[in-house]
Write a protein that holds these residues in place. Structure first.
Motif, PDB file in Angstrom:
ATOM      1  N   ASP A 260       0.839  -1.194   0.000  1.00  0.00           N
ATOM      2  CA  ASP A 260       0.000   0.000   0.000  1.00  0.00           C
ATOM      3  C   ASP A 260       0.877   1.247   0.000  1.00  0.00           C
ATOM      4  O   ASP A 260       1.842   1.334   0.773  1.00  0.00           O
ATOM      5  CB  ASP A 260      -0.913   0.015   1.224  1.00  0.00           C
ATOM      6  N   MET A 261       0.537   2.204  -0.851  1.00  0.00           N
ATOM      7  CA  MET A 261       1.267   3.467  -0.955  1.00  0.00           C
ATOM      8  C   MET A 261       0.263   4.620  -0.937  1.00  0.00           C
ATOM      9  O   MET A 261      -0.914   4.439  -1.289  1.00  0.00           O
ATOM     10  CB  MET A 261       2.070   3.497  -2.257  1.00  0.00           C
ATOM     11  N   PRO A 262       0.700   5.811  -0.547  1.00  0.00           N
ATOM     12  CA  PRO A 262      -0.204   6.962  -0.584  1.00  0.00           C
ATOM     13  C   PRO A 262      -0.609   7.299  -2.023  1.00  0.00           C
ATOM     14  O   PRO A 262       0.183   7.130  -2.958  1.00  0.00           O
ATOM     15  CB  PRO A 262       0.641   8.100   0.020  1.00  0.00           C
ATOM     16  N   VAL A 263      -1.830   7.773  -2.194  1.00  0.00           N
ATOM     17  CA  VAL A 263      -2.264   8.241  -3.509  1.00  0.00           C
ATOM     18  C   VAL A 263      -1.511   9.531  -3.831  1.00  0.00           C
ATOM     19  O   VAL A 263      -1.482  10.459  -3.008  1.00  0.00           O
ATOM     20  CB  VAL A 263      -3.782   8.485  -3.524  1.00  0.00           C
ATOM     21  N   PRO A 264      -0.872   9.629  -4.997  1.00  0.00           N
ATOM     22  CA  PRO A 264      -0.084  10.833  -5.310  1.00  0.00           C
ATOM     23  C   PRO A 264      -0.973  12.047  -5.545  1.00  0.00           C
ATOM     24  O   PRO A 264      -2.098  11.927  -6.030  1.00  0.00           O
ATOM     25  CB  PRO A 264       0.660  10.428  -6.590  1.00  0.00           C
ATOM     26  N   GLU A 265      -0.445  13.211  -5.202  1.00  0.00           N
ATOM     27  CA  GLU A 265      -1.173  14.464  -5.358  1.00  0.00           C
ATOM     28  C   GLU A 265      -0.758  15.167  -6.645  1.00  0.00           C
ATOM     29  O   GLU A 265       0.402  15.132  -7.043  1.00  0.00           O
ATOM     30  CB  GLU A 265      -0.892  15.388  -4.166  1.00  0.00           C
ATOM     31  N   VAL A 266      -1.725  15.824  -7.291  1.00  0.00           N
ATOM     32  CA  VAL A 266      -1.393  16.593  -8.489  1.00  0.00           C
ATOM     33  C   VAL A 266      -0.804  17.935  -8.089  1.00  0.00           C
ATOM     34  O   VAL A 266      -1.054  18.447  -6.996  1.00  0.00           O
ATOM     35  CB  VAL A 266      -2.637  16.814  -9.387  1.00  0.00           C
ATOM     36  N   GLY A 267      -0.011  18.490  -8.994  1.00  0.00           N
ATOM     37  CA  GLY A 267       0.544  19.815  -8.816  1.00  0.00           C
ATOM     38  C   GLY A 267       0.341  20.609 -10.088  1.00  0.00           C
ATOM     39  O   GLY A 267      -0.318  20.148 -11.032  1.00  0.00           O
ATOM     40  N   PRO A 268       0.894  21.806 -10.153  1.00  0.00           N
ATOM     41  CA  PRO A 268       0.742  22.626 -11.368  1.00  0.00           C
ATOM     42  C   PRO A 268       1.235  21.880 -12.606  1.00  0.00           C
ATOM     43  O   PRO A 268       2.321  21.298 -12.608  1.00  0.00           O
ATOM     44  CB  PRO A 268       1.616  23.843 -11.068  1.00  0.00           C
ATOM     45  N   GLY A 269       0.427  21.877 -13.656  1.00  0.00           N
ATOM     46  CA  GLY A 269       0.824  21.281 -14.924  1.00  0.00           C
ATOM     47  C   GLY A 269       0.821  19.770 -14.961  1.00  0.00           C
ATOM     48  O   GLY A 269       1.322  19.166 -15.917  1.00  0.00           O
ATOM     49  N   THR A 270       0.254  19.126 -13.938  1.00  0.00           N
ATOM     50  CA  THR A 270       0.238  17.665 -13.899  1.00  0.00           C
ATOM     51  C   THR A 270      -1.188  17.140 -13.820  1.00  0.00           C
ATOM     52  O   THR A 270      -2.113  17.866 -13.455  1.00  0.00           O
ATOM     53  CB  THR A 270       1.040  17.104 -12.713  1.00  0.00           C
ATOM     54  N   VAL A 271      -1.339  15.855 -14.158  1.00  0.00           N
ATOM     55  CA  VAL A 271      -2.634  15.194 -14.044  1.00  0.00           C
ATOM     56  C   VAL A 271      -2.455  13.897 -13.277  1.00  0.00           C
ATOM     57  O   VAL A 271      -1.381  13.293 -13.287  1.00  0.00           O
ATOM     58  CB  VAL A 271      -3.243  14.889 -15.432  1.00  0.00           C
ATOM     59  N   ARG A 272      -3.518  13.487 -12.578  1.00  0.00           N
ATOM     60  CA  ARG A 272      -3.507  12.186 -11.906  1.00  0.00           C
ATOM     61  C   ARG A 272      -4.357  11.228 -12.724  1.00  0.00           C
ATOM     62  O   ARG A 272      -5.521  11.507 -13.025  1.00  0.00           O
ATOM     63  CB  ARG A 272      -4.043  12.296 -10.481  1.00  0.00           C
TER      64      ARG A 272
ATOM     65  N   ALA B  50      -1.287   7.313 -10.754  1.00  0.00           N
ATOM     66  CA  ALA B  50       0.032   7.881 -11.016  1.00  0.00           C
ATOM     67  C   ALA B  50      -0.153   9.309 -11.515  1.00  0.00           C
ATOM     68  O   ALA B  50      -1.154   9.634 -12.168  1.00  0.00           O
ATOM     69  CB  ALA B  50       0.803   7.057 -12.039  1.00  0.00           C
ATOM     70  N   VAL B  51       0.826  10.161 -11.201  1.00  0.00           N
ATOM     71  CA  VAL B  51       0.804  11.556 -11.632  1.00  0.00           C
ATOM     72  C   VAL B  51       1.849  11.751 -12.720  1.00  0.00           C
ATOM     73  O   VAL B  51       2.963  11.221 -12.637  1.00  0.00           O
ATOM     74  CB  VAL B  51       1.066  12.496 -10.442  1.00  0.00           C
ATOM     75  N   ILE B  52       1.483  12.516 -13.748  1.00  0.00           N
ATOM     76  CA  ILE B  52       2.370  12.730 -14.891  1.00  0.00           C
ATOM     77  C   ILE B  52       2.180  14.152 -15.405  1.00  0.00           C
ATOM     78  O   ILE B  52       1.055  14.677 -15.382  1.00  0.00           O
ATOM     79  CB  ILE B  52       2.074  11.693 -15.999  1.00  0.00           C
ATOM     80  N   PRO B  53       3.244  14.824 -15.863  1.00  0.00           N
ATOM     81  CA  PRO B  53       3.072  16.153 -16.466  1.00  0.00           C
ATOM     82  C   PRO B  53       2.210  16.068 -17.724  1.00  0.00           C
ATOM     83  O   PRO B  53       2.336  15.125 -18.507  1.00  0.00           O
ATOM     84  CB  PRO B  53       4.504  16.581 -16.806  1.00  0.00           C
ATOM     85  N   GLU B  54       1.373  17.078 -17.929  1.00  0.00           N
ATOM     86  CA  GLU B  54       0.516  17.049 -19.119  1.00  0.00           C
ATOM     87  C   GLU B  54       1.338  17.157 -20.395  1.00  0.00           C
ATOM     88  O   GLU B  54       0.889  16.724 -21.467  1.00  0.00           O
ATOM     89  CB  GLU B  54      -0.545  18.142 -19.070  1.00  0.00           C
ATOM     90  N   ASP B  55       2.542  17.730 -20.308  1.00  0.00           N
ATOM     91  CA  ASP B  55       3.374  17.845 -21.504  1.00  0.00           C
ATOM     92  C   ASP B  55       4.370  16.686 -21.624  1.00  0.00           C
ATOM     93  O   ASP B  55       5.304  16.740 -22.427  1.00  0.00           O
ATOM     94  CB  ASP B  55       4.119  19.180 -21.528  1.00  0.00           C
ATOM     95  N   GLY B  56       4.170  15.627 -20.836  1.00  0.00           N
ATOM     96  CA  GLY B  56       4.997  14.443 -20.971  1.00  0.00           C
ATOM     97  C   GLY B  56       4.491  13.561 -22.107  1.00  0.00           C
ATOM     98  O   GLY B  56       3.704  13.991 -22.958  1.00  0.00           O
ATOM     99  N   THR B  57       4.954  12.314 -22.120  1.00  0.00           N
ATOM    100  CA  THR B  57       4.476  11.371 -23.133  1.00  0.00           C
ATOM    101  C   THR B  57       3.139  10.827 -22.676  1.00  0.00           C
ATOM    102  O   THR B  57       3.032   9.780 -22.032  1.00  0.00           O
ATOM    103  CB  THR B  57       5.494  10.238 -23.351  1.00  0.00           C
ATOM    104  N   LEU B  58       2.100  11.595 -22.968  1.00  0.00           N
ATOM    105  CA  LEU B  58       0.733  11.264 -22.566  1.00  0.00           C
ATOM    106  C   LEU B  58      -0.203  11.732 -23.668  1.00  0.00           C
ATOM    107  O   LEU B  58      -0.147  12.893 -24.077  1.00  0.00           O
ATOM    108  CB  LEU B  58       0.366  11.945 -21.243  1.00  0.00           C
ATOM    109  N   VAL B  59      -1.066  10.824 -24.167  1.00  0.00           N
ATOM    110  CA  VAL B  59      -1.962  11.166 -25.268  1.00  0.00           C
ATOM    111  C   VAL B  59      -3.339  10.554 -25.027  1.00  0.00           C
ATOM    112  O   VAL B  59      -3.490   9.608 -24.255  1.00  0.00           O
ATOM    113  CB  VAL B  59      -1.408  10.685 -26.627  1.00  0.00           C
ATOM    114  N   HIS B  60      -4.314  11.101 -25.718  1.00  0.00           N
ATOM    115  CA  HIS B  60      -5.662  10.559 -25.647  1.00  0.00           C
ATOM    116  C   HIS B  60      -5.738   9.229 -26.399  1.00  0.00           C
ATOM    117  O   HIS B  60      -5.072   9.041 -27.427  1.00  0.00           O
ATOM    118  CB  HIS B  60      -6.669  11.537 -26.262  1.00  0.00           C
ATOM    119  N   ILE B  61      -6.539   8.314 -25.885  1.00  0.00           N
ATOM    120  CA  ILE B  61      -6.767   7.031 -26.551  1.00  0.00           C
ATOM    121  C   ILE B  61      -7.923   7.211 -27.526  1.00  0.00           C
ATOM    122  O   ILE B  61      -9.014   7.636 -27.131  1.00  0.00           O
ATOM    123  CB  ILE B  61      -7.111   5.929 -25.537  1.00  0.00           C
TER     124      ILE B  61
END
Length: 311
Positions: free
Chosen positions: A17-29, A103-114
Motif C-alpha cells: 500500500d502506498m499513498p495516492v499521489p497528489e497533483v501539482g501545477p501542470g500535472t494530471v492524476r 500515477a501523476v504525470i506532467p501534461e506535456d509528458g508522453t501522454l496522449v488521448h486514446i
C-alpha cells in the motif's frame, strides 16, 4: 493505493500500500486501468538509471500505463477529468510508475488521448515497445522493396517492428520458432527463419545470396551480431536495441546505424494509436494478469507479444 515496488535496487518486487499521489501545477492524476510489462521494468528495478536520475524508494515500477484522468492540476488545458489516456510514466525522480492504481504525470509528458474504439488494455501495451519500433523504422528510412531481417521478432518490439517495416514496403524476414511462423506471417512477415533449426546467418544467406538491406537485432550479444552483419550489403543499415553493435566496425564496412536508444514521445505514440484505431497495426497481447500477480511476471522470460497488468 496498491502498487508494485522495490525497496532498494535489486530487491524482489512486492505489492504494498502506498499513498495516492497528489497533483501539482501542470500535472494530471491518472486512475490506471492497465499497465504494459517490459524488459526495461526489471532493469529499472536493478538500477539501470542509478547515477543518471534521482530515485524515490519504495520505487513504484512500471512505465507503460493507460487509464482515465482522475484530477488535473492548475494550468492543465490539454486534458480533462474523464479523458482516456495512455503514456510513459517515467520521470525524475524515478519511482512513480504505472504499476499502481494511480500515477501523476506532467501534461506535456508522453501522454496522449486514446482514440475511440481502442481498448484501454490494448493502448497500455503500446508505448515502450511500439515507440521503439517506430523510432527504428524512422531512423532507417526504409524504402519499398528493401529486404529487412528482424532478429527477435516475436517479442514486444519485434511484433510491432514486423508490422511497421511491412507498412513501409519492406520484404520482412522474421526470426521465430516454427510454431509461431503463422503469427509472424499474419503480422506482415514475408518469410520466417526458425532459429531452432540451424544458424540464422546460414539460413538467410542461402535464401538471399545477394544479401539484405537492413538488420534490426533486438536480442543478439555482440559476437553474434557481428557475425550477422555479414549478411548486410554495403551501404546497408544495422541497428541493435541492446547496445551490442560495434559502431566503428560498422562504419569501416560502410554500414549505417549502430546502437539506438528510443527517444520518441507523444507525437510518435499518437501516430501509432491512430494506426491501431484504423486497423493497420495490431497490438499482440500474450497475457493479461491482475496487479496482484504482477511481481511474478516482472523480469520473467519473454513471451510472444506483450504482457499487461489489469489494475
Amino acid at each position: 493505493m496498491r502498487a508494485i515496488v522495490v525497496r532498494k535496487f535489486g530487491a524482489t518486487p512486492e505489492l504494498i500500500d502506498m499513498p495516492v499521489p497528489e497533483v501539482g501545477p501542470g500535472t494530471v492524476r491518472v486512475q490506471l486501468e492497465a499497465a504494459g510489462v517490459n524488459p526495461f521494468d526489471a532493469k529499472l528495478a536493478d538500477g539501470i538509471l542509478d547515477g543518471k536520475l534521482p530515485h524515490d524508494f519504495p520505487m513504484i515500477l512500471g512505465v507503460d500505463g493507460a487509464g482515465t484522468i482522475a484530477s488535473v492540476g492548475p494550468g492543465v488545458n490539454r486534458f480533462a477529468v474523464g479523458d482516456r489516456v495512455v503514456g510513459k510514466f517515467l520521470g525524475s525522480p524515478v519511482g512513480h510508475g504505472s504499476f499502481a492504481e494511480f500515477a501523476v504525470i506532467p501534461e506535456d509528458g508522453t501522454l496522449v488521448h486514446i482514440p475511440e474504439g481502442v481498448p484501454t488494455v490494448t493502448a497500455a501495451a503500446l508505448p515502450i515497445a511500439g515507440i521503439t519500433a517506430q523510432d527504428l523504422v524512422d531512423a532507417t528510412g526504409i524504402e519499398p522493396g528493401q529486404t529487412v531481417l528482424i532478429v527477435g521478432a516475436t517479442g514486444g518490439v519485434g511484433s510491432f517492428l514486423v508490422q511497421l517495416a511491412n507498412i513501409a514496403g519492406a520484404q520482412v524476414i522474421a526470426t521465430a520458432r516454427g510454431s509461431v511462423a503463422d503469427q509472424m506471417t499474419r503480422l506482415g512477415a514475408a518469410e520466417t527463419v526458425d532459429y531452432t533449426s540451424g544458424p540464422i546467418r546460414e539460413q538467410v544467406a542461402a535464401a538471399h545470396p545477394d544479401g539484405i538491406d537492413v538488420l534490426f537485432d533486438l536480442v543478439s550479444p555482440p559476437e553474434v551480431l557481428a557475425e550477422l552483419t555479414g549478411l548486410v550489403r554495403d551501404g546497408g543499415t544495422v541497428y541493435s536495441t541492446i547496445w551490442a553493435a560495434d559502431e566503428a566496425a560498422l562504419q569501416a564496412r560502410g554500414l549505417r546505424g549502430g546502437n539506438i536508444e528510443s527517444k520518441g514521445g507523444a507525437s510518435e505514440l499518437a501516430r501509432l494509436l491512430d494506426r491501431v484505431a484504423e486497423g493497420d497495426v495490431v497490438v499482440p497481447i500474450d497475457a493479461t494478469v491482475p496487479l496482484a500477480d504482477g511481481p511474478a511476471v516482472i523480469g520473467a522470460p519473454g513471451a510472444r507479444g506483450k504482457t499487461v497488468l489489469a489494475i
